[in-house]
Write an enzyme that holds these catalytic residues in place. Structure first.
Site, short mmCIF file in Angstrom:
data_model
loop_
_atom_site.label_atom_id
_atom_site.label_comp_id
_atom_site.label_asym_id
_atom_site.label_seq_id
_atom_site.Cartn_x
_atom_site.Cartn_y
_atom_site.Cartn_z
N LYS A 268 2.38 31.20 20.94
CA LYS A 268 3.09 31.06 19.66
C LYS A 268 3.23 29.58 19.34
CE LYS A 268 7.20 29.35 21.26
NZ LYS A 268 7.57 27.93 21.02
N ASP B 264 12.77 32.47 24.76
CA ASP B 264 11.61 32.86 23.94
C ASP B 264 11.09 34.27 24.25
OD1 ASP B 264 11.67 30.46 22.64
OD2 ASP B 264 9.89 29.62 23.60
#
Length: 280
Positions: free
Chosen positions: A9, A134
């Site tokens: 990401k 995350d």
């Protein structure tokens, strides 16, 4: 043995909006999934043992987020099943691209399926949050507007783009950057509508970028080089930097010109995690 993908990401922006009494920083960010992957291979067993079968330099087995994810899932469900885990790393470690968190999320999603535990997405997210800020995003499985300490996730529709991602050969300590005296920690919170309206793009930045660039000249140099090709930014706490372009040809052309001492890759944006359908 079955193989599962763990995508990278980027943070298209990252604002630090405050700091809680427990020391955690509150933030706002937009997380974009990329089609650039670590590959996780899982071999379920009945002996209850969690075992990593690959060596990762600098990451002892007991500290590996994949191993910790499997143990956390075992503990949360009382499962007596085991697994052998092989990890093929492609996402740069310590780059701010979420590799370790993504690997852990993939283990949770895949083992929930392979062990037939039938936990829903929210239950997996709660286990994931114990492993790292995350991890919930990757279990959430779609691009997101992120708030709180990383646990407040709102689906976000982002345009399809191609990214050139470069990683200088330095290791940035996230903890040290967040503790840095020069870090801005009071950025005014913005609304999703501000972000969705492209004319406000000058309001969005990475609050960690200036501090990292002062401490690590290699990151500053990589950003300066990429800025020739568009609005370059650092992802997370670095060291990886990226620029968005509108075609694969353009992205490949930029990557081909990169400085020799920096590694890099080209990736396309993803709308959903490849394992999104494994949880409800």
């Amino acid at each position: 043995m079955q193989t599962f993908l763990a995508p990278a990401k980027i943070n298209t922006f990252l604002h630090i909006t405050g700091q809680r009494a427990d020391g955690y920083h509150t933030l706002q960010s937009a997380f974009q999934l990329l089609d650039f992957y670590d590959i996780i291979s899982l071999y379920p067993t009945k002996n209850g043992k969690i075992k990593r079968t690959t060596t990762i330099v600098g990451v002892p087995e007991n500290e590996d987020l994949c191993v910790r994810a499997a143990l956390a899932l075992q503990k949360a469900t009382g499962s007596n099943q085991g697994v052998e885990i092989a990890i093929e790393k492609h996402i740069p470690m310590g780059g701010g691209l979420g590799g370790g968190s993504s690997d852990a999320a993939t283990v949770l999603l895949a083992l929930n399926h392979l062990w037939e535990l039938n936990l829903n997405r929210q239950a997996l997210i709660e286990i994931g949050l114990q492993l790292g800020a995350d991890v919930p995003f990757f279990i959430f499985g779609q691009n997101a507007w992120v708030e709180g300490i990383g646990e407040k996730l709102t689906p976000l529709s982002l345009p399809t783009q191609f990214y050139v991602v470069l990683t200088p050969q330095v290791h940035v300590s996230t903890a040290k950057i967040f503790a840095h005296s020069g870090l801005t920690k009071d950025t005014k919170p913005l609304k999703i509508a501000d972000f969705s309206n492209g004319t406000n793009s000058n309001l969005f930045r990475n609050d960690l970028e200036n501090v990292v660039c002062k401490e690590f000249k290699a990151v500053a140099s990589a950003l300066e080089w990429l800025n020739q090709h568009g609005q370059a930014r650092m992802s997370g706490s670095g060291a990886s930097v990226f620029v968005a372009v509108d075609s694969l040809t353009k992205a490949k052309s930029i990557l081909a010109q990169k400085p020799a001492n920096i590694s890099g890759f080209v990736a396309k944006s993803l709308n959903k995690h490849p394992l999104f359908e494994l949880a409800e």
